[in-house]
Write a protein that holds these residues in place. Structure first.
Motif, mmCIF file in Angstrom:
data_model
loop_
_atom_site.group_PDB
_atom_site.id
_atom_site.type_symbol
_atom_site.label_atom_id
_atom_site.label_comp_id
_atom_site.label_asym_id
_atom_site.label_seq_id
_atom_site.Cartn_x
_atom_site.Cartn_y
_atom_site.Cartn_z
ATOM 1 N N ALA A 174 0.812 -1.216 0.000
ATOM 2 C CA ALA A 174 0.000 0.000 0.000
ATOM 3 C C ALA A 174 0.844 1.263 0.000
ATOM 4 C CB ALA A 174 -0.930 -0.001 1.207
ATOM 5 N N THR A 175 2.000 1.220 0.659
ATOM 6 C CA THR A 175 2.790 2.445 0.831
ATOM 7 C C THR A 175 4.002 2.543 -0.070
ATOM 8 O OG1 THR A 175 4.143 1.478 2.614
ATOM 9 C CG2 THR A 175 2.091 2.576 3.259
ATOM 10 N N MET A 176 4.422 1.429 -0.680
ATOM 11 C CA MET A 176 5.626 1.476 -1.511
ATOM 12 C C MET A 176 5.439 0.889 -2.903
ATOM 13 S SD MET A 176 8.801 0.775 1.122
ATOM 14 C CE MET A 176 8.035 -0.519 2.107
ATOM 15 N N VAL A 177 4.654 -0.162 -3.040
ATOM 16 C CA VAL A 177 4.526 -0.840 -4.332
ATOM 17 C C VAL A 177 3.413 -0.232 -5.184
ATOM 18 C CG1 VAL A 177 4.060 -3.047 -5.471
ATOM 19 C CG2 VAL A 177 5.429 -2.986 -3.366
ATOM 20 N N ASP A 178 2.287 0.060 -4.577
ATOM 21 C CA ASP A 178 1.115 0.559 -5.297
ATOM 22 C C ASP A 178 1.449 1.871 -6.018
ATOM 23 O OD1 ASP A 178 -1.377 1.407 -6.198
ATOM 24 O OD2 ASP A 178 -2.403 0.794 -4.369
ATOM 25 N N PRO A 179 1.301 1.925 -7.340
ATOM 26 C CA PRO A 179 1.587 3.178 -8.050
ATOM 27 C C PRO A 179 0.623 4.302 -7.687
ATOM 28 C CG PRO A 179 0.572 1.566 -9.521
ATOM 29 C CD PRO A 179 0.892 0.843 -8.241
ATOM 30 N N LYS A 180 -0.488 3.956 -7.040
ATOM 31 C CA LYS A 180 -1.485 4.963 -6.651
ATOM 32 C C LYS A 180 -1.357 5.345 -5.187
ATOM 33 C CE LYS A 180 -4.803 2.186 -7.796
ATOM 34 N NZ LYS A 180 -3.981 1.042 -8.229
ATOM 35 N N LYS A 181 -0.167 5.210 -4.607
ATOM 36 C CA LYS A 181 -0.002 5.466 -3.181
ATOM 37 C C LYS A 181 -0.195 6.924 -2.792
ATOM 38 C CE LYS A 181 4.964 5.023 -3.983
ATOM 39 N NZ LYS A 181 4.810 4.394 -5.290
ATOM 40 N N GLY A 182 -0.124 7.828 -3.753
ATOM 41 C CA GLY A 182 -0.456 9.231 -3.516
ATOM 42 C C GLY A 182 0.371 9.887 -2.436
ATOM 43 N N THR A 183 -0.294 10.453 -1.433
ATOM 44 C CA THR A 183 0.396 11.216 -0.390
ATOM 45 C C THR A 183 1.290 10.344 0.483
ATOM 46 O OG1 THR A 183 -1.509 10.994 1.082
ATOM 47 C CG2 THR A 183 -1.411 12.959 -0.290
ATOM 48 N N LEU A 184 1.150 9.015 0.381
ATOM 49 C CA LEU A 184 2.001 8.120 1.167
ATOM 50 C C LEU A 184 3.378 7.938 0.542
ATOM 51 C CD1 LEU A 184 -0.566 5.304 2.066
ATOM 52 C CD2 LEU A 184 0.165 7.234 3.480
ATOM 53 N N ASP A 185 3.555 8.459 -0.675
ATOM 54 C CA ASP A 185 4.822 8.305 -1.372
ATOM 55 C C ASP A 185 5.973 8.858 -0.524
ATOM 56 O OD1 ASP A 185 6.538 7.631 -3.387
ATOM 57 O OD2 ASP A 185 6.221 9.458 -4.538
ATOM 58 N N GLY A 186 6.969 8.027 -0.301
ATOM 59 C CA GLY A 186 8.127 8.417 0.497
ATOM 60 C C GLY A 186 8.020 8.051 1.963
ATOM 61 N N LEU A 187 6.796 7.749 2.410
ATOM 62 C CA LEU A 187 6.591 7.408 3.825
ATOM 63 C C LEU A 187 6.613 5.903 4.067
ATOM 64 C CD1 LEU A 187 3.705 9.886 4.744
ATOM 65 C CD2 LEU A 187 6.143 10.108 5.284
ATOM 66 N N GLY A 188 6.717 5.122 2.986
ATOM 67 C CA GLY A 188 6.615 3.675 3.110
ATOM 68 C C GLY A 188 7.542 3.045 4.126
ATOM 69 N N PRO A 189 8.858 3.326 4.085
ATOM 70 C CA PRO A 189 9.763 2.702 5.055
ATOM 71 C C PRO A 189 9.395 3.015 6.504
ATOM 72 C CG PRO A 189 11.013 3.597 3.224
ATOM 73 C CD PRO A 189 9.601 4.077 3.048
ATOM 74 N N THR A 190 9.045 4.276 6.773
ATOM 75 C CA THR A 190 8.678 4.664 8.141
ATOM 76 C C THR A 190 7.411 3.959 8.586
ATOM 77 O OG1 THR A 190 9.699 6.833 7.865
ATOM 78 C CG2 THR A 190 8.101 6.601 9.641
ATOM 79 N N LEU A 191 6.397 3.935 7.716
ATOM 80 C CA LEU A 191 5.132 3.294 8.067
ATOM 81 C C LEU A 191 5.305 1.787 8.224
ATOM 82 C CD1 LEU A 191 2.754 5.318 5.722
ATOM 83 C CD2 LEU A 191 3.131 5.625 8.182
ATOM 84 N N THR A 192 6.158 1.197 7.409
ATOM 85 C CA THR A 192 6.436 -0.238 7.549
ATOM 86 C C THR A 192 7.122 -0.519 8.881
ATOM 87 O OG1 THR A 192 6.627 -0.478 5.148
ATOM 88 C CG2 THR A 192 7.596 -2.218 6.505
ATOM 89 N N GLY A 193 8.056 0.359 9.269
ATOM 90 C CA GLY A 193 8.682 0.218 10.582
ATOM 91 C C GLY A 193 7.661 0.304 11.700
ATOM 92 N N PHE A 194 6.699 1.232 11.562
ATOM 93 C CA PHE A 194 5.646 1.375 12.576
ATOM 94 C C PHE A 194 4.850 0.082 12.727
ATOM 95 C CE2 PHE A 194 5.061 6.283 12.186
ATOM 96 C CZ PHE A 194 6.247 6.463 12.889
ATOM 97 N N VAL A 195 4.480 -0.537 11.607
ATOM 98 C CA VAL A 195 3.642 -1.730 11.700
ATOM 99 C C VAL A 195 4.432 -2.896 12.279
ATOM 100 C CG1 VAL A 195 3.964 -2.808 9.419
ATOM 101 C CG2 VAL A 195 1.747 -2.923 10.529
ATOM 102 N N VAL A 196 5.738 -2.954 11.990
ATOM 103 C CA VAL A 196 6.572 -3.996 12.602
ATOM 104 C C VAL A 196 6.607 -3.814 14.120
ATOM 105 C CG1 VAL A 196 8.937 -4.853 12.850
ATOM 106 C CG2 VAL A 196 7.981 -4.460 10.574
ATOM 107 N N GLY A 197 6.835 -2.574 14.575
ATOM 108 C CA GLY A 197 6.850 -2.314 16.012
ATOM 109 C C GLY A 197 5.519 -2.631 16.669
ATOM 110 N N ALA A 198 4.428 -2.217 16.031
ATOM 111 C CA ALA A 198 3.097 -2.476 16.592
ATOM 112 C C ALA A 198 2.813 -3.976 16.667
ATOM 113 C CB ALA A 198 2.034 -1.783 15.739
ATOM 114 N N ASN A 199 3.215 -4.710 15.627
ATOM 115 C CA ASN A 199 2.977 -6.153 15.623
ATOM 116 C C ASN A 199 3.778 -6.868 16.705
ATOM 117 O OD1 ASN A 199 1.162 -5.993 13.540
ATOM 118 N ND2 ASN A 199 2.575 -6.681 11.956
ATOM 119 N N ILE A 200 4.992 -6.383 16.973
ATOM 120 C CA ILE A 200 5.784 -6.990 18.050
ATOM 121 C C ILE A 200 5.108 -6.753 19.398
ATOM 122 C CG2 ILE A 200 7.973 -6.823 19.315
ATOM 123 C CD1 ILE A 200 9.343 -6.384 16.611
ATOM 124 N N LEU A 201 4.578 -5.561 19.596
ATOM 125 C CA LEU A 201 3.859 -5.282 20.840
ATOM 126 C C LEU A 201 2.620 -6.154 20.973
ATOM 127 C CD1 LEU A 201 4.088 -1.377 20.995
ATOM 128 C CD2 LEU A 201 5.295 -3.017 22.448
#
Length: 248
Positions: free
Chosen positions: A155-182
């Motif tokens: 959704a944040t890095m592969v999808d060509p229609k990511k729109g305003t999320l463009d560039g935020l993919g690595p940070t958002l992916t890190g967030f979901v990894v941290g949340a999943n560990i919790l």
């Protein structure tokens, strides 16, 4: 679903593939070094289980975000489940996926052996199921957690229609990894990554429940890649407007 390309052995000799493999090794090594290192530190210094879990989650969130960004040449997979998801989404060939897996497993093993040496042989914590958590429950935990990881990647890095999320993919992916560990750490360990589990198991030579951390993440990653590419990328996002011939 994107067409899965087999690729050929000639890819291994291509300069771009060689560069990608070197970068994938380096970024996976640094990810596992920081991730496993944080787990060793939590075991050694933190007496409170919740505080230790939080420290490990934050460390993984930060290093994932940075290493994905740093690994842009290879795509910064860091994870066989991510590679499989991108394969199912038609973003990488089968042959190159196998090369990525080899690089990821070698990097994880190297990082864990180095950590064992640098810490004077301290215990390298493995991923294993908590007391009361059965194998099926563990597999489902890992499927769901890894699905959410890959869904975020697409959704944040592969999808060509990511729109305003463009560039935020690595940070958002890190967030979901941290949340999943919790969320899943106290139950399945929240690996989401066969390579992350492989290095500690190899160094400790403790393969308890190890198969769970291959089956669950690979199913979750593959499903996410297939579903996202099939339903959100490969199909039009807007229905065609009705015409006079349609009777409207």
């Amino acid at each position: 679903m994107g067409k899965i390309a087999l690729g050929t052995s000639r890819e291994a000799a291509q300069p771009d593939c060689i560069r990608a493999l070197v970068v994938e090794f380096i970024t996976t090594f640094l990810f596992v070094f920081a991730g496993v290192g944080s787990a060793i530190t939590a075991d050694k210094l933190v007496g409170n289980a919740l505080l230790g879990l939080f420290a490990v989650a934050v460390a993984h969130a930060l290093v994932v975000a940075v290493m994905i960004s740093a690994g842009h040449i290879s795509g910064g997979h860091l994870n066989p489940a991510v590679t499989l998801g991108l394969l199912f989404g038609g973003r990488i060939t089968v042959f190159r996926s196998i090369l990525y897996w080899i690089a990821q497993l070698l990097a994880s093993s190297t990082a864990c052996f180095l950590l064992s040496y640098l810490t004077g042989g301290l215990n390298t914590p493995i991923h294993s199921l908590a007391a009361g958590v059965g194998s099926l429950q563990g597999v489902i935990w890992e499927i769901v957690l890894t699905f959410s990881l890959l869904f975020t990647v697409f959704a944040t890095m592969v999808d060509p229609k990511k729109g305003t999320l463009d560039g935020l993919g690595p940070t958002l992916t890190g967030f979901v990894v941290g949340a999943n560990i919790l969320a899943g750490g106290p139950f399945s360990g929240a690996s989401m990554n066969p390579a992350r589990s492989f290095g500690p198991a190899l160094v400790s030579w403790d393969w308890t429940d190890h198969w769970v951390y291959w089956v669950g993440p690979l199913i979750g990653g593959g499903l996410a890649g297939y579903i996202y590419d099939t339903f959100f990328i490969a199909t039009p996002t807007h229905l065609p407007l009705p015409t006079d011939e349609d009777g409207f």
